[in-house]
Write a protein that holds these residues in place. Structure first.
Motif, PDB file in Angstrom:
ATOM      1  N   VAL A   1       0.880  -1.071   0.038  1.00  0.00           N
ATOM      2  CA  VAL A   1       0.027   0.041  -0.090  1.00  0.00           C
ATOM      3  C   VAL A   1       0.710   1.124   0.004  1.00  0.00           C
ATOM      4  CG1 VAL A   1      -1.707   1.320   1.379  1.00  0.00           C
ATOM      5  CG2 VAL A   1      -2.177  -1.236   1.089  1.00  0.00           C
ATOM      6  N   ALA A   2       2.038   1.390   0.784  1.00  0.00           N
ATOM      7  CA  ALA A   2       2.845   2.449   0.780  1.00  0.00           C
ATOM      8  C   ALA A   2       3.589   2.691  -0.453  1.00  0.00           C
ATOM      9  CB  ALA A   2       3.930   2.242   1.766  1.00  0.00           C
ATOM     10  N   LEU A   3       3.868   1.532  -1.293  1.00  0.00           N
ATOM     11  CA  LEU A   3       4.535   1.572  -2.563  1.00  0.00           C
ATOM     12  C   LEU A   3       3.596   2.474  -3.268  1.00  0.00           C
ATOM     13  CD1 LEU A   3       7.033   1.331  -4.297  1.00  0.00           C
ATOM     14  CD2 LEU A   3       5.892  -1.194  -4.907  1.00  0.00           C
ATOM     15  N   GLN A   4       2.376   1.957  -3.673  1.00  0.00           N
ATOM     16  CA  GLN A   4       1.434   2.361  -4.550  1.00  0.00           C
ATOM     17  C   GLN A   4       0.901   3.857  -4.037  1.00  0.00           C
ATOM     18  OE1 GLN A   4       0.995   1.042  -7.418  1.00  0.00           O
ATOM     19  NE2 GLN A   4       2.510  -0.738  -6.546  1.00  0.00           N
ATOM     20  N   THR A   5       0.746   3.994  -2.808  1.00  0.00           N
ATOM     21  CA  THR A   5       0.156   5.505  -2.680  1.00  0.00           C
ATOM     22  C   THR A   5       1.539   6.404  -3.056  1.00  0.00           C
ATOM     23  OG1 THR A   5      -0.912   4.452  -0.810  1.00  0.00           O
ATOM     24  CG2 THR A   5      -0.510   6.909  -0.776  1.00  0.00           C
ATOM     25  N   ALA A   6       2.743   5.761  -2.574  1.00  0.00           N
ATOM     26  CA  ALA A   6       3.847   6.924  -2.894  1.00  0.00           C
ATOM     27  C   ALA A   6       3.823   7.076  -4.458  1.00  0.00           C
ATOM     28  CB  ALA A   6       5.077   6.364  -2.231  1.00  0.00           C
ATOM     29  N   LYS A   7       3.913   6.179  -5.129  1.00  0.00           N
ATOM     30  CA  LYS A   7       4.055   6.363  -6.528  1.00  0.00           C
ATOM     31  C   LYS A   7       2.646   7.335  -7.213  1.00  0.00           C
ATOM     32  CE  LYS A   7       4.976   2.772  -9.242  1.00  0.00           C
ATOM     33  NZ  LYS A   7       6.297   3.376  -9.981  1.00  0.00           N
ATOM     34  N   SER A   8       1.589   7.149  -6.572  1.00  0.00           N
ATOM     35  CA  SER A   8       0.440   7.617  -7.143  1.00  0.00           C
ATOM     36  C   SER A   8       0.587   9.314  -6.798  1.00  0.00           C
ATOM     37  CB  SER A   8      -0.907   7.373  -6.480  1.00  0.00           C
ATOM     38  OG  SER A   8      -2.048   7.973  -6.852  1.00  0.00           O
ATOM     39  N   GLU A   9       1.146   9.549  -5.543  1.00  0.00           N
ATOM     40  CA  GLU A   9       1.354  10.973  -5.138  1.00  0.00           C
ATOM     41  C   GLU A   9       2.452  11.666  -5.965  1.00  0.00           C
ATOM     42  OE1 GLU A   9       1.988  11.375  -0.710  1.00  0.00           O
ATOM     43  OE2 GLU A   9       0.023  10.613  -0.229  1.00  0.00           O
ATOM     44  N   ALA A  10       3.562  10.815  -6.166  1.00  0.00           N
ATOM     45  CA  ALA A  10       4.670  11.433  -6.946  1.00  0.00           C
ATOM     46  C   ALA A  10       4.281  11.678  -8.335  1.00  0.00           C
ATOM     47  CB  ALA A  10       5.851  10.330  -7.024  1.00  0.00           C
ATOM     48  N   GLY A  11       3.268  10.980  -8.935  1.00  0.00           N
ATOM     49  CA  GLY A  11       2.990  11.228 -10.279  1.00  0.00           C
ATOM     50  C   GLY A  11       1.728  12.577 -10.362  1.00  0.00           C
ATOM     51  N   ALA A  12       1.093  12.664  -9.331  1.00  0.00           N
ATOM     52  CA  ALA A  12       0.264  13.433  -9.321  1.00  0.00           C
ATOM     53  C   ALA A  12       0.874  14.898  -9.075  1.00  0.00           C
ATOM     54  CB  ALA A  12      -0.997  13.531  -8.317  1.00  0.00           C
ATOM     55  N   ALA A  13       2.047  14.855  -8.309  1.00  0.00           N
ATOM     56  CA  ALA A  13       2.556  16.254  -8.017  1.00  0.00           C
ATOM     57  C   ALA A  13       3.644  16.567  -8.574  1.00  0.00           C
ATOM     58  CB  ALA A  13       3.131  15.943  -6.188  1.00  0.00           C
ATOM     59  N   PHE A  14       4.425  15.567  -9.192  1.00  0.00           N
ATOM     60  CA  PHE A  14       5.734  15.830  -9.813  1.00  0.00           C
ATOM     61  C   PHE A  14       5.598  15.486 -11.495  1.00  0.00           C
ATOM     62  CE2 PHE A  14       6.955  15.093  -5.629  1.00  0.00           C
ATOM     63  CZ  PHE A  14       6.902  16.176  -5.102  1.00  0.00           C
ATOM     64  N   GLY A  15       4.625  14.779 -11.695  1.00  0.00           N
ATOM     65  CA  GLY A  15       4.567  14.234 -13.146  1.00  0.00           C
ATOM     66  C   GLY A  15       5.395  13.322 -13.439  1.00  0.00           C
ATOM     67  N   ASP A  16       6.117  12.481 -12.297  1.00  0.00           N
ATOM     68  CA  ASP A  16       7.229  11.439 -12.386  1.00  0.00           C
ATOM     69  C   ASP A  16       6.888  10.604 -11.178  1.00  0.00           C
ATOM     70  OD1 ASP A  16       9.048   9.775 -12.367  1.00  0.00           O
ATOM     71  OD2 ASP A  16      10.658  11.338 -12.482  1.00  0.00           O
TER      72      ASP A  16
END
Length: 447
Positions: A179-194
């Protein structure tokens, strides 16, 4: 030396850079949005250019408008301050293509250190101690579990292109990891486009220690000591000190020399800050900021060296003005970031300042661009000023800080001044006994 510098920022940092330019006899141009037409730095600059409406993307982040302002006014250099375009490699490259000097490092060095994974690889290659973790981006649960098992739980997942705590999640067990991995990836994509993320060992009670460095771009590097920035809320610094109450002289010299050598070997030009987590006598690299820091005044207080002067000198080809042996550390300094926020909930508090009175006396400095009658706009960062206090030692500095906070008056809006008045009387703070989690625990208790 430059003839005219354009300051591509706003607020207290724009005024800070403007003052340095005036002391060096350099003409100044400031750019501003329509919301900042009555700002202090706009009033004091030799020239000003309105570059757009209040939203940052249409003004302070509008590279085309800023380059056009340089060409219109004949500015031969740009100082980006911090935030906005200060770590934008594309901006540095575009300025270079227009024969305008970016007062900062090269676009290549900004790119290297802006990518957290590449920055960690580079730091390791340069001999800087790093936190145990993955060598690159983590994409799959299986890979994440393997790395976490090797370094041991708890682990922290971080966005490669991240900052400010976004795209950052802690997993205490293997059950938490997916869950932590997927949440971090989702937040990173939304915030930084990466959405690239990596894994590191999560340290339990570290301090946040950063080393101020400078390079001349030709193989010379120096350090200006360290700052302790452990008092944080949601990964945002609140209170900074120099030197750190946690380090001894041997540790200070050791990590400083490592960082200065790394900067020299990298061929880095200008100001930079190498940031570490520090626990049980060990330093662990977390990132490098390729710009001037908000908290740079505490370093200036204990060294007596103007870091903005040094930035301008290096960028103009004048090299470093000091050798390592010339840099001496005198006394202790603390900076409090005064924000237009509720001191407990940290909700922004824009509005009109009805009365503004700053403290004075020996060892007191206030960097601020506001004044009585100034209207705090709701569009930007809530920082309205910085209180910097210097004393012969930490005890004197704390006593002086207490007095200065009592003198500081900001009416008409809520500010974080009451929080600092509480902190300066806290026994843990008085003893220098705190880590990066201390402030959030203190606030959660509602003390």
């Amino acid at each position: 030396m430059f003839q005219k510098i354009l300051i591509a920022n706003r607020g207290e940092i724009a005024l800070r850079v403007l003052r340095a330019c005036k002391e060096l006899g350099i003409q100044t141009v400031v750019v501003h949005s329509t919301a900042d037409s009555d700002a202090m730095h706009v009033r004091l600059a030799d020239e000003s250019v309105c570059i757009g409406p209040p939203p940052s993307r249409e003004s302070y982040l509008n590279i085309h408008q800023i380059v056009a302002a340089c060409e219109i006014t004949g500015a031969d250099a740009v100082h980006p301050g911090y935030g906005f375009l200060s770590e934008n490699a594309k901006f540095a490259d575009i300025l270079a293509a227009h024969n305008i000097t970016f007062i900062g490092p090269s676009g290549d060095h900004i790119r290297i250190m802006g990518d957290k994974i590449e920055a960690k690889r580079t730091a390791k290659r340069l001999g800087i101690p790093v936190v145990p973790g993955s060598d690159g981006a983590i994409n799959e649960d299986k890979e994440a579990k393997r790395v976490a098992a090797e370094i041991g739980y708890p682990v922290i997942i971080k966005a490669s292109a991240g900052g400010g705590g976004r795209g950052m999640k802690v997993a205490h067990t293997e059950a938490d990891l997916e869950v932590a991995l997927q949440t971090a990836k989702s937040e990173a994509g939304a915030a930084f486009g990466d959405d690239a993320v990596y894994i590191e060992k999560y340290l339990q009670k570290p301090r946040h220690i950063e080393v101020q460095v400078f390079g001349d771009g030709a193989g010379r590097g120096v350090h200006f000591g360290e700052r302790d920035c452990s008092l944080q809320r949601r990964h945002q610094k609140v209170w900074e000190e120099a030197n750190s109450p946690a380090l001894n002289a041997e540790e200070r010299s050791r990590i400083g020399d490592i960082c200065a050598k790394a900067i020299a070997d990298l061929g880095y030009s200008g100001a930079g800050t190498i940031e570490f987590l520090y626990e049980n006598g060990e330093f662990y690299f977390i990132e490098m900021n390729t710009r001037l820091q908000v908290e740079h005044p505490v370093t200036e207080a204990i060294t007596g060296i103007d870091l903005v002067h040094e930035q301008i000198r290096v960028a103009s080809g004048g090299g470093l003005s000091v050798r390592q042996e010339d840099i001496k550390f005198n006394g202790h300094a603390i900076e409090c970031r005064i924000n237009a926020e509720d001191p407990r909930t940290f909700t922004p508090s824009p509005g009109t300042i009805t009365h503004f009175h700053t403290p004075g006396g020996l060892g007191i400095r206030v960097d601020s661009g506001v004044y009585s009658g100034y209207k705090i706009p709701p569009y930007y960062d809530s920082l309205i000023g910085k209180l910097i206090v210097h004393g012969r030692n930490r005890v004197e500095c704390m006593m002086r800080l207490r007095r200065a906070l009592d003198e500081f008056v900001v009416d008409g809006i809520k500010t974080t001044l009451p929080l600092f008045r509480d902190l300066v009387g806290n026994p843990d703070i008085a003893n220098g006994d705190y880590d990066i989690h201390w402030l959030e625990k203190y606030l959660a208790k509602g003390e």
